[in-house]
Design a protein around this motif. Structure first.
Motif, PDB file in Angstrom:
ATOM      1  N   UNK A 248       0.840  -1.210   0.000  1.00  0.00           N
ATOM      2  CA  UNK A 248       0.000   0.000   0.000  1.00  0.00           C
ATOM      3  C   UNK A 248       0.875   1.261   0.000  1.00  0.00           C
ATOM      4  N   UNK A 249       1.886   1.295   0.888  1.00  0.00           N
ATOM      5  CA  UNK A 249       2.764   2.473   0.952  1.00  0.00           C
ATOM      6  C   UNK A 249       3.535   2.624  -0.363  1.00  0.00           C
ATOM      7  N   UNK A 250       4.055   1.525  -0.886  1.00  0.00           N
ATOM      8  CA  UNK A 250       4.752   1.598  -2.179  1.00  0.00           C
ATOM      9  C   UNK A 250       3.802   2.132  -3.246  1.00  0.00           C
ATOM     10  N   UNK A 251       2.549   1.703  -3.204  1.00  0.00           N
ATOM     11  CA  UNK A 251       1.553   2.200  -4.153  1.00  0.00           C
ATOM     12  C   UNK A 251       1.365   3.706  -4.035  1.00  0.00           C
ATOM     13  N   UNK A 252       1.364   4.218  -2.813  1.00  0.00           N
ATOM     14  CA  UNK A 252       1.264   5.675  -2.638  1.00  0.00           C
ATOM     15  C   UNK A 252       2.514   6.372  -3.190  1.00  0.00           C
ATOM     16  N   UNK A 253       3.675   5.730  -3.020  1.00  0.00           N
ATOM     17  CA  UNK A 253       4.908   6.298  -3.593  1.00  0.00           C
ATOM     18  C   UNK A 253       4.810   6.309  -5.114  1.00  0.00           C
ATOM     19  N   UNK A 254       4.260   5.240  -5.691  1.00  0.00           N
ATOM     20  CA  UNK A 254       4.118   5.208  -7.159  1.00  0.00           C
ATOM     21  C   UNK A 254       3.210   6.355  -7.626  1.00  0.00           C
ATOM     22  N   UNK A 255       2.133   6.593  -6.885  1.00  0.00           N
ATOM     23  CA  UNK A 255       1.241   7.686  -7.289  1.00  0.00           C
ATOM     24  C   UNK A 255       1.938   9.045  -7.144  1.00  0.00           C
ATOM     25  N   UNK A 256       2.731   9.166  -6.115  1.00  0.00           N
ATOM     26  CA  UNK A 256       3.528  10.388  -5.931  1.00  0.00           C
ATOM     27  C   UNK A 256       4.497  10.556  -7.111  1.00  0.00           C
ATOM     28  N   UNK A 257       5.139   9.465  -7.494  1.00  0.00           N
ATOM     29  CA  UNK A 257       6.070   9.523  -8.632  1.00  0.00           C
ATOM     30  C   UNK A 257       5.346   9.964  -9.901  1.00  0.00           C
ATOM     31  N   UNK A 258       4.150   9.446 -10.097  1.00  0.00           N
ATOM     32  CA  UNK A 258       3.396   9.811 -11.304  1.00  0.00           C
ATOM     33  C   UNK A 258       3.030  11.293 -11.330  1.00  0.00           C
ATOM     34  N   UNK A 259       2.885  11.888 -10.147  1.00  0.00           N
ATOM     35  CA  UNK A 259       2.527  13.313 -10.077  1.00  0.00           C
ATOM     36  C   UNK A 259       3.726  14.239 -10.308  1.00  0.00           C
ATOM     37  N   UNK A 260       4.946  13.705 -10.243  1.00  0.00           N
ATOM     38  CA  UNK A 260       6.126  14.573 -10.336  1.00  0.00           C
ATOM     39  C   UNK A 260       6.331  15.068 -11.773  1.00  0.00           C
ATOM     40  N   UNK A 261       6.693  16.344 -11.875  1.00  0.00           N
ATOM     41  CA  UNK A 261       7.032  16.904 -13.189  1.00  0.00           C
ATOM     42  C   UNK A 261       8.295  17.743 -13.038  1.00  0.00           C
ATOM     43  N   UNK A 262       8.969  17.933 -14.164  1.00  0.00           N
ATOM     44  CA  UNK A 262      10.163  18.787 -14.191  1.00  0.00           C
ATOM     45  C   UNK A 262      10.196  19.369 -15.589  1.00  0.00           C
ATOM     46  N   UNK A 263       9.740  20.616 -15.704  1.00  0.00           N
ATOM     47  CA  UNK A 263       9.571  21.184 -17.037  1.00  0.00           C
ATOM     48  C   UNK A 263       8.565  20.340 -17.803  1.00  0.00           C
ATOM     49  N   UNK A 265       8.977  17.235 -18.472  1.00  0.00           N
ATOM     50  CA  UNK A 265       9.135  15.836 -18.097  1.00  0.00           C
ATOM     51  C   UNK A 265       8.167  15.453 -16.984  1.00  0.00           C
ATOM     52  N   UNK A 266       7.833  14.170 -16.933  1.00  0.00           N
ATOM     53  CA  UNK A 266       6.932  13.692 -15.881  1.00  0.00           C
ATOM     54  C   UNK A 266       7.398  12.306 -15.414  1.00  0.00           C
ATOM     55  N   UNK A 267       6.952  11.921 -14.220  1.00  0.00           N
ATOM     56  CA  UNK A 267       7.231  10.578 -13.712  1.00  0.00           C
ATOM     57  C   UNK A 267       8.719  10.317 -13.559  1.00  0.00           C
ATOM     58  N   UNK A 268       9.138   9.150 -14.037  1.00  0.00           N
ATOM     59  CA  UNK A 268      10.546   8.749 -13.857  1.00  0.00           C
ATOM     60  C   UNK A 268      11.491   9.698 -14.597  1.00  0.00           C
ATOM     61  N   UNK A 269      11.078  10.174 -15.742  1.00  0.00           N
ATOM     62  CA  UNK A 269      11.942  11.106 -16.483  1.00  0.00           C
ATOM     63  C   UNK A 269      12.165  12.387 -15.673  1.00  0.00           C
ATOM     64  N   UNK A 270      11.112  12.841 -15.011  1.00  0.00           N
ATOM     65  CA  UNK A 270      11.256  14.032 -14.164  1.00  0.00           C
ATOM     66  C   UNK A 270      12.178  13.732 -12.982  1.00  0.00           C
ATOM     67  N   UNK A 271      11.983  12.555 -12.390  1.00  0.00           N
ATOM     68  CA  UNK A 271      12.842  12.174 -11.266  1.00  0.00           C
ATOM     69  C   UNK A 271      14.285  12.106 -11.711  1.00  0.00           C
TER      70      UNK A 271
END
Lengths: 368, 368
Positions: A248-263, A265-271
């Motif tokens: 469950x916690x990992x799932x919340x981390x995955x959703x957090x990752x999906x929300x990340x952006x950088x310019x 870029x989004x998700x893993x690319x943003x990270x």
């Protein structure tokens, strides 16, 4: 007022948003009247959590359909046995030794198969990675094992080796525990990848295994059913009761990752963009300083784990005490190498690295 | 306004006080600036949590000093392999088969040793426990395995067999997953006890192993290091990264258990008194009803897991829907036996059983 910055190598920082949501849902998940910890793993509530986590991870890491995603237990050290129990077929294995973790992996595998060291970074004190062109690969090997980010020694493969181009048909097994989800994975070069969750994915006690389907079904007779990848895959990771809360916690981390952006870029690319910026800031400062030193060859340096030393080691305790007073936590190096280590995983923001650099600069000036 | 009552067989209800404390401490444990999930397992904060949990459990269960307490991973199904990997020495094993769980255990053990069925309750459909006086024990057995509470079939040993009195020197191995901490344990009769935490101790993903020291150090060569009891014991359960958050929650459950009183009784004795009262109330009602039936012989009935059937099974769905509407959750029976099951572990209060009985009475009257 921000929380202290936590540089632990693992278990490690979890995004604050994730912790807040977990706390808010602790007694009642989505009106179910139960906390996630209290749900049957067979009930529709937990099944929905599980399926969402798996789908999100598959999307984030772009895992192709011919790979199974397994949620297991025991961490990387258990996988050191579980991988050869499942994949060795009792034959020969090639190991690339690049630091403390791959060293442990090859040792454990000797229980189950004949192990060859195809390459080693030991002569350099594990400050460089052996060039794949120099690897001595056994054409008969059941697989080739590499640890693609060494948490203790702070070396990281910047690209995965192309075994086919090196003349080997063996599947590549990677231990990506300490940089999973920090950058994309080229699955065309991978047969199996495993990761303890406690660095970049969530709580300790959860292990991620991503394995190509054609490698399933060849476990040694001694393999416990609970750790037979085929049994686990055939039962959607629920042959034994899975670590539900950790998933469950990992799932919340995955959703957090999906929300990340950088310019753009989004998700893993943003990270990844953020992780490159964090590493550049920290290594750049260390290399320009008189007090601090990182001994790893620049093109082998880990973006996730930055071991460094004070040239005057008598100041170590003062450095750590001052860091703690500034809210910069868990910077002490691994006991086997000493010195300091800043683990700057996904959940550690650029501002945290900036705060560390500011403190390091001040400490250096103050003690000059 | 109370929370719904959760009758799940596991993962199962957690005491509300524990969940509230965990939620409150999620972002900052005791002023450390870290949540428990984020702490290095080697740091003094988590070490203190771990040591307190172990000491509290040792006190609660009155575990003698010659037994090691291990916190592991993989649950009961993994232990089905891990126990023979550690204790069988490749020799003969005696199994007492009393339901679904011991059935699975003996099956898995066949991978590692020669298994004999010393006794079985199968002829009675697992509604009775074979009298220890009738067990056919092999004097050469490396150990005798029994599941002292069968979660699916709802049978429970009311006292542990005295193998010595039965002429056997073999150590007794008990799977006490689903009644651990619900009653005292007579350790003089036990060599090893294991339990998945997700029924009476805490979250899924944590396994408790209590093992007599003299049984350590004989693992088969194929035993993964992470599951070698001696390696685990020698490293205070930190050879691999332990499931830190699950240990923390279990530790909070242990503290909750220590606070429980019932008249002059405290801790496990208080829990046992309460569990007796809960079981008496529910079985008493079932036996006096026309609609519900429990098929287990009265002296073999589990205090923890109460399977029951509606004599008119066409009403099953209506029964479950009405229960849910009343806040009585997860009452559906295990798929292998059908019907209903009320798991009434430590965290399920007498008021919850009373609410269930009230509902069952009303449902029976309404559908008469």
């Amino acid at each position: 007022m921000h929380r202290p910055y936590n540089f632990s190598a693992g278990p490690a920082a979890i995004p604050e948003e994730v912790l807040r949501q977990a706390a808010a849902e602790m007694l009642d998940w989505h009106g179910s009247g139960m906390g996630v910890m209290e749900m049957s793993h067979r009930g529709r509530e937990f099944i929905s959590i599980y399926e969402q986590a798996e789908a999100d991870l598959r999307e984030l890491l772009a895992v192709p359909p011919q790979f199974k995603i397994l949620f297991m237990q025991g961490g990387g050290l258990a996988e050191n046995a579980i991988v050869p129990l499942n994949l060795s077929r009792g034959g020969a294995l090639d190991f690339v030794v690049t630091g403390g973790w791959s060293q442990k992996s090859q040792q454990e595998a000797r229980k189950y198969a004949s192990v060859r060291i195809a390459a080693s970074g030991e002569a350099s004190g594990f400050t460089t990675l052996p060039d794949p062109a120099t690897w001595q690969l056994d054409p008969q090997a059941a697989y080739v094992h590499a640890c693609t980010n060494e948490t203790i020694h702070g070396v990281e493969f910047q690209r995965l080796p192309d075994l086919k181009a090196l003349g080997s048909d063996a599947p590549l097994v990677i231990d990506f525990s300490s940089h999973v989800a920090s950058r994309p994975v080229d699955w065309s070069r991978v047969g199996l990848a495993f990761a303890g969750a406690q660095k970049n994915l969530g709580p300790a006690g959860l292990t991620l295994v991503v394995v190509r389907e054609d490698l399933l079904g060849h476990a040694l007779p001694a393999c416990p059913s609970a750790f037979d990848y085929k049994t686990v895959a055939d039962n959607q990771s629920m042959y034994n009761t899975p670590p539900t809360y950790a998933i469950y916690i990992a799932g919340l981390v995955f959703q957090w990752l999906k929300r990340q952006t950088d310019g753009a870029l989004a998700g893993i690319a943003a990270m990844e963009a953020r992780n490159i910026a964090k590493a550049k800031l920290l290594y750049g400062f260390i290399d320009g300083s008189q007090l601090y030193v990182n001994k790893v060859a620049p093109d082998c340096r880990s973006r996730m784990n930055v071991p460094f030393f004070l040239r005057d080691e008598s100041r170590n305790d003062a450095f750590l005490a001052g860091a703690k007073a500034r809210g910069l936590l868990q910077l002490k190096g691994h006991k086997s190498v000493g010195g300091m280590r800043a683990s700057i995983y996904n959940a550690l923001p650029l501002a945290g690295v900036q705060a560390l650099v500011d403190y390091m600069r001040e400490f250096e000036q103050h003690h000059a």
